[in-house]
Design an enzyme around this catalytic site. Structure first.
Site, PDB file in Angstrom:
ATOM      1  N   ASP A   1       0.857  -1.174   0.000  1.00  0.00           N
ATOM      2  CA  ASP A   1       0.000   0.000   0.000  1.00  0.00           C
ATOM      3  C   ASP A   1       0.902   1.236   0.000  1.00  0.00           C
ATOM      4  O   ASP A   1       2.067   1.162   0.444  1.00  0.00           O
ATOM      5  CB  ASP A   1      -0.896  -0.026   1.250  1.00  0.00           C
ATOM      6  CG  ASP A   1      -1.702   1.243   1.401  1.00  0.00           C
ATOM      7  OD1 ASP A   1      -2.445   1.581   0.465  1.00  0.00           O
ATOM      8  OD2 ASP A   1      -1.562   1.908   2.450  1.00  0.00           O
TER       9      ASP A   1
ATOM     10  N   ASP B   1      -0.109   5.219   0.685  1.00  0.00           N
ATOM     11  CA  ASP B   1      -0.327   6.223   1.734  1.00  0.00           C
ATOM     12  C   ASP B   1      -0.452   5.567   3.101  1.00  0.00           C
ATOM     13  O   ASP B   1      -1.254   4.657   3.306  1.00  0.00           O
ATOM     14  CB  ASP B   1      -1.589   7.028   1.426  1.00  0.00           C
ATOM     15  CG  ASP B   1      -1.485   7.751   0.088  1.00  0.00           C
ATOM     16  OD1 ASP B   1      -0.518   8.506  -0.079  1.00  0.00           O
ATOM     17  OD2 ASP B   1      -2.350   7.531  -0.774  1.00  0.00           O
TER      18      ASP B   1
END
Length: 276
Positions: free
Chosen positions: A10, A12
């Site tokens: 992932d 952010d």
């Protein structure tokens, strides 16, 4: 030493720190892992063109899991490996329900964001940070009315996203909408949003399909995340790693908990499992 062939990350709150930057420690760890033969795969709720340029241009990144798994994209060959979309008619019916809520919403279609202009003009009221406001303004094209636009295009929708000002209502809708839209996946990736994808469009399903495409077993995969849309990916991976800043539900789904995104937690976990 684990024989890791694919690392899904992932962006952010995970690979990127709170300033949306890639730390030197994370960059070095990724480069070492790639040199050992691991595919480094960003796994994001964003569409490919909406990813930070610094990530898109990393020389060892060949594939991306985008839009919560609605698309797996082969960067070098500029082709879609697999995709899963919401039928446009269903997307319109979802938006008709969202019209009853005090929110703004958009959708991703064909690798770009689209939004009713009247809602686009309210973005400043709903964006939790200046960065989020910039993302909305930069990565959405306003149209006179989004539902009518979808009817005219008659193409599948990759994701619907809605933004709240009332956090209590958001919490309520995180309970209500999965029941109302039981044929879809309802999740979240930032503090004030809810995201809606097709049933098959999860990061976990995308990781499984990409692993099969590349000839990797589940035990040869590693995944990192911090938010609810990462849970399926952490469960699918041979080693699921939650960030120190992750939600408790994400930590419970993980095999291992590392440091937070501001302290290069990704690098620490890669170094731990790959024994650099």
């Amino acid at each position: 030493m684990h024989n890791i062939k694919l690392i899904a990350l992932d962006l952010d709150g995970t690979l990127l720190n709170s300033e949306k930057k890639l730390t030197t420690e994370n960059a070095v760890a990724l480069e070492k892992a790639a040199a050992e033969g691991a595919e480094i795969v960003p796994a994001t709720g964003r569409f490919f063109r909406g990813m930070p340029q610094l990530i898109r241009e990393l020389p060892y990144v060949n594939y991306v899991i985008s839009i919560n798994g609605a698309q797996v994209y082969d960067i070098k060959n500029k082709k879609t490996v697999c995709s899963s979309e919401i039928e446009w008619e269903r997307a319109v019916s979802v938006m008709e329900r969202l019209d009853s809520l005090p929110v703004i919403y958009d959708c991703y279609q064909d690798g770009w964001g689209w939004m009713t202009k009247a809602l686009y003009d309210k973005a400043e009221e709903f964006a939790p940070t200046v960065h989020n406001l910039e993302m909305i303004k930069k990565l959405r094209t306003p149209v006179p009315e989004l539902k009518e636009y979808l009817k005219e295009k008659a193409l599948g929708v990759q994701k619907i996203q809605l933004f709240f000002k009332d956090m209590e209502l958001r919490s309520e809708m995180l309970e209500v909408l999965p029941r109302e839209f039981s044929d879809l996946v309802v999740t979240t990736s930032i503090v004030n949003n809810i995201e809606i994808n097709s049933r098959e469009a999860t990061k976990g399903n995308a990781l499984k399909k990409l692993s099969e495409y590349l000839g990797c077993s589940a035990n040869q995969t590693m995944a990192f995340g911090d938010d609810l849309n990462d849970i399926s990916m952490l469960k699918e991976a041979g080693i699921g790693v939650a960030m120190g800043n992750a939600y408790e539900e994400v930590k419970k789904a993980a095999d291992y908990i590392t440091d937070d995104c501001n302290n290069s937690g990704v690098a620490k976990a890669i170094n731990h499992f790959m024994e650099f």
